[in-house]
Design an enzyme around this catalytic site. Structure first.
Site, PDB file in Angstrom:
ATOM      1  N   GLY A   1       0.812  -1.214   0.000  1.00 41.50           N
ATOM      2  CA  GLY A   1       0.000   0.000   0.000  1.00 41.50           C
ATOM      3  C   GLY A   1       0.842   1.259   0.000  1.00 41.50           C
ATOM      4  O   GLY A   1       0.528   2.246  -0.691  1.00 41.50           O
ATOM      5  N   ASP A   2       1.933   1.255   0.775  1.00 43.31           N
ATOM      6  CA  ASP A   2       2.844   2.396   0.791  1.00 43.31           C
ATOM      7  C   ASP A   2       3.487   2.585  -0.581  1.00 43.31           C
ATOM      8  O   ASP A   2       3.689   3.716  -1.046  1.00 43.31           O
ATOM      9  CB  ASP A   2       3.948   2.188   1.837  1.00 43.31           C
ATOM     10  CG  ASP A   2       3.390   1.770   3.183  1.00 43.31           C
ATOM     11  OD1 ASP A   2       2.301   2.264   3.548  1.00 43.31           O
ATOM     12  OD2 ASP A   2       4.025   0.950   3.865  1.00 43.31           O
TER      13      ASP A   2
END
Length: 304
Positions: free
Chosen positions: A250-251
């Site tokens: 996600g990052d």
């Protein structure tokens, strides 16, 4: 300039153990140590994609020094506030037939340290990008994200927020440039279960109605959805590949979106880069490299 904020950075100690068993001595077969934290992951992937950033946040003790050293080794600029009470946390991740985690607490962050962070943020200029990612340690005010956004209001800084539930809802009135919940987090906010990309769209639009400028929703193997300030809706399947590591995907998607948008100033291109960067990290033992992202971009077919 791009800045990332990680309130509670960590040393991630990742150990592989064959047939891990509680109550007995286990021997590792492989060990890795990384600088961890959501904002730090964004900085690392941005660097891999050719974009410099400065990592902000709080570090303490010998572990804090090692976090700074590891990032410096990767060529990443840091300007952490050094906290005197405690040490930066160590997160232990055990990879065996099942994956387990033990996350540390981190240092005691006092008001003087928080004030120093705000002094650093006061130097941001119009056009800068600021990424606020992850949870807020319980030793800090729970309003830190909204406090920072109120402090920077009206400065034309593009703020990206990757947080959950109230942390996310409380910043929407300040019109963040981008928010990136996953489908489960978005569903929790509205008390619904969101399984398909089509189901995500109306709730992403509700987040826009509350103030978000652009809403990027990650859905792991189901792909992703982007609703833009221009009213466009983009949906994409996930690229094909073998999942090796979900940590940081996600990052990586956030970093990919920022890099793609800064390069093209086009939301469709930013979305493509975001999807492929998130997947590249998921398909790798480490965070996505530029080569891995470019391979997925050339191989994956988008129907936007």
């Amino acid at each position: 300039m791009i800045y990332t904020v990680t309130f509670n950075p960590s040393l991630d100690y990742i150990v592989s153990v064959d047939d891990f068993t509680t109550g007995k001595v286990n021997r590792t077969t492989k060990e890795l140590i990384y600088a961890g934290g959501k904002g730090i992951n964004v900085s690392i992937v941005l660097k891999n994609l050719g974009y410099d950033s400065t990592a902000l946040g709080f570090v303490a003790g010998f572990t804090g020094k090692e976090i700074s050293r590891l990032l410096s080794e990767k060529g990443i600029s840091t300007d952490f506030v050094k906290v005197t009470n405690g040490i930066s946390r160590i997160n232990v991740k055990i990879r065996s037939d099942r994956e387990s985690e033990i996350n540390g607490q981190g240092p005691a962050i006092d008001k003087d340290s928080i004030d120093k962070l705000f002094e650093q943020l006061d130097h941001l200029k119009a056009g800068d990008v600021l990424v606020l990612a992850g949870s807020i340690p319980n030793v800090m005010p729970s309003t830190m994200y909204s406090d920072i956004m109120a402090f920077l209001k009206g400065r034309n800084i593009r703020i990206v927020v990757d947080a959950t539930q109230d942390l996310l809802l409380n910043v929407l009135e300040y019109k963040p440039f981008l928010i990136k919940p996953n489908n489960h987090e978005l569903g929790e906010i509205f008390g619904v279960e969101l399984k398909t990309r089509e189901e995500v769209v109306p709730y992403a639009k509700k987040m826009q109605e509350k103030g978000a400028v652009n809403v990027l929703v990650s859905m792991a193997g189901e792909g992703a959805v982007l609703v833009t300030e221009e009213g466009a809706v983009y949906m994409a399947e996930a690229p094909k590949g073998k999942l090796k590591n979900s940590v940081g995907a996600g990052d990586s998607m956030v970093a990919g979106f920022i890099a793609g948008y800064l390069q093209s100033e086009d939301y469709a291109e930013a979305f493509k880069t975001a999807v492929c960067t998130g997947s590249a990290s998921a398909f790798s033992e480490e965070l996505a490299t530029r080569e891995e992202v470019e391979q997925l971009l050339s191989a994956h077919k988008f129907n936007l």
